[in-house]
Scaffold this motif. Structure first.
Motif, PDB file in Angstrom:
ATOM      1  N   TYR A   1       0.790  -1.250  -0.110  1.00  0.00           N
ATOM      2  CA  TYR A   1       0.068   0.038  -0.031  1.00  0.00           C
ATOM      3  C   TYR A   1       1.022   1.331   0.031  1.00  0.00           C
ATOM      4  O   TYR A   1       0.483   2.146  -0.799  1.00  0.00           O
ATOM      5  CB  TYR A   1      -0.917  -0.086   1.273  1.00  0.00           C
ATOM      6  CG  TYR A   1      -2.289  -0.799   1.081  1.00  0.00           C
ATOM      7  CD1 TYR A   1      -3.341  -0.275   0.218  1.00  0.00           C
ATOM      8  CD2 TYR A   1      -2.399  -2.294   1.656  1.00  0.00           C
ATOM      9  CE1 TYR A   1      -4.440  -1.018   0.171  1.00  0.00           C
ATOM     10  CE2 TYR A   1      -3.665  -2.672   1.340  1.00  0.00           C
ATOM     11  CZ  TYR A   1      -4.578  -2.261   0.684  1.00  0.00           C
ATOM     12  OH  TYR A   1      -5.830  -2.979   0.290  1.00  0.00           O
ATOM     13  N   ALA A   2       2.062   1.461   0.719  1.00  0.00           N
ATOM     14  CA  ALA A   2       2.672   2.344   0.794  1.00  0.00           C
ATOM     15  C   ALA A   2       3.620   2.534  -0.391  1.00  0.00           C
ATOM     16  O   ALA A   2       3.661   3.725  -0.941  1.00  0.00           O
ATOM     17  CB  ALA A   2       3.796   2.241   2.065  1.00  0.00           C
ATOM     18  N   LYS A   3       4.030   1.823  -1.293  1.00  0.00           N
ATOM     19  CA  LYS A   3       4.571   1.539  -2.500  1.00  0.00           C
ATOM     20  C   LYS A   3       3.806   2.497  -3.368  1.00  0.00           C
ATOM     21  O   LYS A   3       4.086   3.267  -4.247  1.00  0.00           O
ATOM     22  CB  LYS A   3       4.995   0.399  -3.034  1.00  0.00           C
ATOM     23  CG  LYS A   3       6.151  -0.030  -2.289  1.00  0.00           C
ATOM     24  CD  LYS A   3       6.327  -1.554  -2.656  1.00  0.00           C
ATOM     25  CE  LYS A   3       7.488  -2.041  -2.138  1.00  0.00           C
ATOM     26  NZ  LYS A   3       9.242  -1.254  -2.635  1.00  0.00           N
ATOM     27  N   VAL A   4       2.406   1.989  -3.467  1.00  0.00           N
ATOM     28  CA  VAL A   4       1.623   2.475  -4.570  1.00  0.00           C
ATOM     29  C   VAL A   4       0.936   4.041  -4.140  1.00  0.00           C
ATOM     30  O   VAL A   4       1.261   4.909  -4.845  1.00  0.00           O
ATOM     31  CB  VAL A   4       0.394   1.547  -4.764  1.00  0.00           C
ATOM     32  CG1 VAL A   4      -0.562   2.260  -5.874  1.00  0.00           C
ATOM     33  CG2 VAL A   4       0.896   0.339  -5.579  1.00  0.00           C
ATOM     34  N   LEU A   5       0.828   4.046  -2.702  1.00  0.00           N
ATOM     35  CA  LEU A   5       0.061   5.304  -2.389  1.00  0.00           C
ATOM     36  C   LEU A   5       1.214   6.422  -2.122  1.00  0.00           C
ATOM     37  O   LEU A   5       0.944   7.593  -2.573  1.00  0.00           O
ATOM     38  CB  LEU A   5      -0.597   5.220  -1.023  1.00  0.00           C
ATOM     39  CG  LEU A   5      -1.793   4.225  -1.068  1.00  0.00           C
ATOM     40  CD1 LEU A   5      -2.197   4.082   0.509  1.00  0.00           C
ATOM     41  CD2 LEU A   5      -2.782   4.629  -2.011  1.00  0.00           C
ATOM     42  N   ALA A   6       2.373   6.022  -1.924  1.00  0.00           N
ATOM     43  CA  ALA A   6       3.521   7.164  -1.788  1.00  0.00           C
ATOM     44  C   ALA A   6       3.637   7.679  -3.341  1.00  0.00           C
ATOM     45  O   ALA A   6       3.941   8.913  -3.244  1.00  0.00           O
ATOM     46  CB  ALA A   6       4.908   6.607  -1.165  1.00  0.00           C
ATOM     47  N   ASN A   7       3.794   6.878  -4.221  1.00  0.00           N
ATOM     48  CA  ASN A   7       3.894   7.378  -5.675  1.00  0.00           C
ATOM     49  C   ASN A   7       2.801   8.078  -6.083  1.00  0.00           C
ATOM     50  O   ASN A   7       2.982   9.272  -6.810  1.00  0.00           O
ATOM     51  CB  ASN A   7       4.151   6.169  -6.741  1.00  0.00           C
ATOM     52  CG  ASN A   7       5.774   5.834  -6.677  1.00  0.00           C
ATOM     53  OD1 ASN A   7       6.475   6.688  -7.045  1.00  0.00           O
ATOM     54  ND2 ASN A   7       6.055   4.625  -6.367  1.00  0.00           N
ATOM     55  N   SER A   8       1.523   7.706  -5.681  1.00  0.00           N
ATOM     56  CA  SER A   8       0.576   8.628  -5.950  1.00  0.00           C
ATOM     57  C   SER A   8       0.436   9.857  -5.595  1.00  0.00           C
ATOM     58  O   SER A   8       0.116  11.082  -5.942  1.00  0.00           O
ATOM     59  CB  SER A   8      -0.919   7.790  -5.734  1.00  0.00           C
ATOM     60  OG  SER A   8      -2.083   8.593  -5.976  1.00  0.00           O
ATOM     61  N   ILE A   9       0.744  10.166  -4.405  1.00  0.00           N
ATOM     62  CA  ILE A   9       1.027  11.349  -3.406  1.00  0.00           C
ATOM     63  C   ILE A   9       1.862  12.210  -3.899  1.00  0.00           C
ATOM     64  O   ILE A   9       1.668  13.225  -4.146  1.00  0.00           O
ATOM     65  CB  ILE A   9       0.866  10.931  -1.861  1.00  0.00           C
ATOM     66  CG1 ILE A   9      -0.281  10.317  -1.133  1.00  0.00           C
ATOM     67  CG2 ILE A   9       1.077  12.209  -1.069  1.00  0.00           C
ATOM     68  CD1 ILE A   9      -0.214   9.967   0.104  1.00  0.00           C
ATOM     69  N   ALA A  10       2.958  11.458  -4.246  1.00  0.00           N
ATOM     70  CA  ALA A  10       4.045  12.301  -4.821  1.00  0.00           C
ATOM     71  C   ALA A  10       3.661  12.969  -6.274  1.00  0.00           C
ATOM     72  O   ALA A  10       4.031  14.180  -6.671  1.00  0.00           O
ATOM     73  CB  ALA A  10       5.337  11.649  -5.007  1.00  0.00           C
ATOM     74  N   ALA A  11       2.906  12.041  -7.002  1.00  0.00           N
ATOM     75  CA  ALA A  11       2.378  12.958  -8.210  1.00  0.00           C
ATOM     76  C   ALA A  11       1.455  13.798  -8.154  1.00  0.00           C
ATOM     77  O   ALA A  11       1.066  14.626  -9.157  1.00  0.00           O
ATOM     78  CB  ALA A  11       1.874  11.642  -9.048  1.00  0.00           C
ATOM     79  N   TYR A  12       0.711  13.964  -7.112  1.00  0.00           N
ATOM     80  CA  TYR A  12       0.001  15.043  -6.888  1.00  0.00           C
ATOM     81  C   TYR A  12       0.824  16.252  -6.493  1.00  0.00           C
ATOM     82  O   TYR A  12       0.265  17.622  -6.412  1.00  0.00           O
ATOM     83  CB  TYR A  12      -0.849  14.924  -5.288  1.00  0.00           C
ATOM     84  CG  TYR A  12      -2.260  14.066  -5.590  1.00  0.00           C
ATOM     85  CD1 TYR A  12      -3.386  14.592  -5.866  1.00  0.00           C
ATOM     86  CD2 TYR A  12      -2.134  12.794  -5.604  1.00  0.00           C
ATOM     87  CE1 TYR A  12      -4.612  13.908  -6.087  1.00  0.00           C
ATOM     88  CE2 TYR A  12      -3.206  12.026  -5.818  1.00  0.00           C
ATOM     89  CZ  TYR A  12      -4.467  12.756  -6.153  1.00  0.00           C
ATOM     90  OH  TYR A  12      -5.490  12.028  -6.292  1.00  0.00           O
ATOM     91  N   GLY A  13       1.965  16.447  -6.422  1.00  0.00           N
ATOM     92  CA  GLY A  13       3.001  17.474  -6.025  1.00  0.00           C
ATOM     93  C   GLY A  13       3.060  17.451  -4.522  1.00  0.00           C
ATOM     94  O   GLY A  13       3.617  18.602  -4.167  1.00  0.00           O
TER      95      GLY A  13
END
Length: 441
Positions: free
Chosen positions: A350-362
């Motif tokens: 979950y952290a792997k996918v969600l961390a990249n998603s949140i980073a992509a939000y800027g």
């Protein structure tokens, strides 16, 4: 109306294609590692493997700590502003971080040799520094390829690196030398960097343009500020994931470190799909402008990845318990720590996918809290569990910390996007239909 319907379908198709291709590349790379291990680990002494792993561990630590995560910033800025507006900032930051890695490595070798290179000669100390530098440069090139969505070239380079390293691993049957392994590993890195530079310059057709509001040069300071926000969480994630390895390296023998590292390597095989999906979706989400599209893509990615990972984790432990004692008797002690590590390997998905998603939000700074909690759990449990359990206590502490980090990432994502928590766990009708369509194709 037709045009507006086709674009999401095309985007969805591209994401599925690149995710499957990246996952396939990771699987093939993993199989190559298993094949080479089948022939090599049977004759390779754990101390030789430990020496090789020590160079990797320290080298990766150097580029993770002193590369300031500019590769994460490059993915975000190249995805959004394109390479024509980011190349000057990338060049300046790459030169600066390369110099910093070399300087930090020299300090570690000259003044802290016993802390980081216990039992190693000068060759392996400096080899770790060189490995750290080339790891950084290669990650810069791969980040640009990801930002440009050149996943075919990205996957080709990763696979070719695995193939070449596997070929050199077979030389261990004739000459079981850590020096040969380390030298070949660094040489392969240099070749892959050159190949990646070729891929960055090459385009099939017209180079894509950014959105009109993003069509302006990116300042070096803006990219560095983003990287600093990412760096804190990335460094803490690295520390949390490998703290156990550093403790084993410092406290126990190279043989024990080689055995523990074998358990960690087996555990990391269940990350093949999470890593593939998280690599693909970050550049796509960064280029999206609709919040609902970003959330929808993240939710479906998380659930599909986690369900498959649970199945793979259970199978991995069962297979290891049967085959490791038969095929790799020297590494049979790795099974016990693997049983503890495997639980955390599921929740960290979950952290792997969600961390990249949140980073992509800027907003990469939102990933800092989960890593802080993970490290606190890891350190606290390590002090408590090492005396009674030894290496198994280190593995259990690592597993608990990865679980805590994953759960906290889920909570932060739900608060940031105003998404009900259950949607990260339970698929809805639309997601089930989408998955069925994927498998039908």
């Amino acid at each position: 109306m037709k045009d507006t319907e086709k674009k999401p379908k095309r985007l969805h198709s591209d994401i599925v294609r690149d995710s499957i291709n990246t996952f396939g590349t990771n699987v093939i790379g993993s199989l190559l590692s298993i094949i080479s291990a089948f022939f090599v680990l049977g004759v390779l002494d754990p101390a030789v493997k430990g020496q090789y792993n020590q160079v990797q561990l320290v080298g990766n630590g150097l580029f993770t700590l002193f590369g300031f995560s500019i590769n994460a910033a490059m993915i975000y800025f190249v995805s959004r502003y394109k390479i024509k507006n980011t190349k000057k900032a990338i060049a300046k930051l790459t030169v600066a971080m390369s110099a910093l890695i070399l300087a930090a490595g020299a300090v570690a070798v000259l003044f802290m040799k016993e802390n980081f290179f216990s039992g190693s000669t000068a060759f392996y100390c400096w080899a770790a520094v060189v490995y750290g530098l080339f790891s950084f440069l290669m990650n810069v090139c791969l980040a640009i390829l990801r930002g440009e969505n050149k996943f075919k070239m990205f996957n080709t380079i990763n696979l070719l690196q695995k193939v070449l390293l596997t070929a050199f691993m077979f030389s261990m049957l004739v000459w079981p030398s850590a020096m040969l392994l380390v030298t070949s590993m660094i040489g392969i890195q240099v070749l892959m960097i050159l190949f990646a530079l070729y891929g960055i310059k090459r385009w099939n057709g017209k180079e894509p343009d950014p959105a009109p509001e993003d069509d302006h040069p990116v300042q070096t300071g803006a990219m560095f500020r983003y990287s600093l926000k990412s760096h804190i969480s990335n460094v803490m994630t690295y520390i949390n994931s490998y703290l156990g390895s550093y403790i084993v390296n410092a406290v126990y023998s190279l043989s024990t470190f080689g055995i523990y590292n074998a358990a960690v390597t087996m555990m990391q095989q269940v990350w093949l799909l999470p890593d593939a999906v998280s690599q693909v979706i970050m550049s796509r989400i960064a280029a999206m402008h609709e919040k609902d599209d970003k959330v929808r893509l993240t939710l479906m990615s998380c659930k599909v990845v986690t369900y498959i990972t649970i199945v793979c984790a259970v199978l991995l432990v069962l297979v290891a318990q049967v085959f490791v004692p038969i095929v790799f008797p020297k590494y049979v002690e790795a099974i016990a720590p693997l049983r503890y590590l495997i639980i955390g390997s599921i929740f960290i998905c979950y952290a792997k996918v969600l961390a990249n998603s949140i980073a992509a939000y800027g907003k990469p700074e939102l990933n800092i809290l989960p890593t802080i909690i993970g490290i606190i759990v890891n350190l606290s449990l390590s002090f408590v569990l090492i005396p009674p359990m030894g290496v198994n206590g280190i593995a259990l502490a690592t597993s608990a910390s990865l679980t805590a980090q994953g759960f906290t990432s889920m909570v932060i994502f739900c608060l940031f996007t105003h998404t009900p928590f259950y949607r990260l766990l339970i698929p809805n009708g639309e997601e089930i239909r989408s998955v069925k369509q994927i498998f039908k194709k």
